[in-house]
Design a protein around this motif. Sequence first.
Motif, short mmCIF file in Angstrom:
data_model
loop_
_atom_site.label_atom_id
_atom_site.label_comp_id
_atom_site.label_asym_id
_atom_site.label_seq_id
_atom_site.Cartn_x
_atom_site.Cartn_y
_atom_site.Cartn_z
N GLU A 108 54.15 -32.09 102.57
CA GLU A 108 55.16 -31.98 101.51
C GLU A 108 56.32 -31.18 102.05
O GLU A 108 56.19 -29.98 102.26
CB GLU A 108 54.57 -31.26 100.30
CG GLU A 108 53.90 -32.17 99.29
CD GLU A 108 53.47 -31.40 98.05
OE1 GLU A 108 54.24 -31.38 97.07
OE2 GLU A 108 52.38 -30.80 98.08
N SER A 141 55.47 -34.62 94.51
CA SER A 141 56.05 -34.38 93.18
C SER A 141 56.58 -35.69 92.59
O SER A 141 56.80 -36.66 93.33
CB SER A 141 57.20 -33.37 93.29
OG SER A 141 58.26 -33.99 94.00
N CYS A 186 48.94 -37.05 89.55
CA CYS A 186 49.74 -37.85 90.48
C CYS A 186 49.53 -39.34 90.20
O CYS A 186 50.48 -40.12 90.18
CB CYS A 186 49.35 -37.55 91.92
SG CYS A 186 49.99 -35.99 92.52
#
Length: 360
Positions: A108, A141, A186
């Motif tokens: 990430e 995200s 998610c």
Amino acid sequence: MGVREILEKEQLEREDLRILLDSQKDDKKLLFRRAEEVKLREIGNKVYFRGLVEFSNICGKDCYYCGIRRSNKKAHRYNVTDDQILDAARFAHENNYGSLVLQAGELESTAFTERIVSLLREIKKLSSGKLGITLSLGEQSREVYKRWFDAGAHRYLLRIETSNPELYRKYHPKNTLHDYQNRLNCLYTLKELGYQTGTGVMIGLPFQDTGHLADDLLFMKNFDIDMVGMGPYIEHKETPLFQYRDQLLPIRERFNVALKMIATLRILMKDINIAAATALQAIDPVGREKAVKVGANIIMPNITPGKYRNDYALYENKPCVNEEPEECKHCLDVRIQLVDGEIGYGEWGDSKHFHKRNEE
Ligand code: 5AD
Ligand code: FES
């Protein structure tokens, strides 16, 4: 109730699923035959290719089962260059693979997000928008998922690994990076954003029984998933779960349960895309073809540049690591014909389920 009666039922309950997963001999044959019938009737005999590019094994996570976990200092880390990824995409396009999967260890960062955005654009350009693109890049995200979707990705794979939160905790470190609820969120986000959403589980993990696996199938059904990739757990000696290897089903049995999972899921969710996982082939040289026979309709030939293939070792004994994509293609043509399948060259092979879900 016996397997024959269960296969006549309209709606399958947890106990029915468990009985199907435990079936042996003639009962197992009945299950496999029914799954084959359902597949041919609902989606036909086409098998779609997704050229798989495992472009990096650098991973920020530390899952207890995985050979490329961050703490495995023995893993030789690599990162394929963008040019090499684009070459692989060109290969997939020129050979009419229809779609591509970009998979890597989980990272990430802004740099990683932007790298993927630019790759997606380039791949769309070089294939005149023709190559379908699936991403398998872990938990990110909402903003990142959205940027990738807007840049051209339309499918996403994120295995839940196990749908049972207590088991999930046994297979992952206890920290926010490895949180069941986050992973589940998610999946919901991906679906909301409009991705064809795929998940999956590992089969034959320590502490797991067919009751848990029946729950996993119900989880997929309740989530109304579009695609599934699931395969046997294969122990890796440089990982914490290796210490429980004496408690596992014999590897051949894990393979059998994996085939029964695929067959049962095909009966439960008739029109989704089901991948024949590479891990099946690590156990049986014709494992993926057996999966196609009992319900799978997607194969992901590895098109990662040759010299890196050995290093994406999630588990040991990974197949086809020495083959070049060209050889792989010919080999697969023959293999699929052997199980009465036909390769859907040049087609996206979208999940029928996804389109139906969106018409409603
Ligand atoms: N055996 C089988 N599958 C594994 N994966 C990771 N480690 C293993 C293993 N030891 C699977 C996980 C992950 C996917 C990329 O590979 O399900 O989501
Ligand atoms: Fe890879 Fe045959 S599938 S060489």
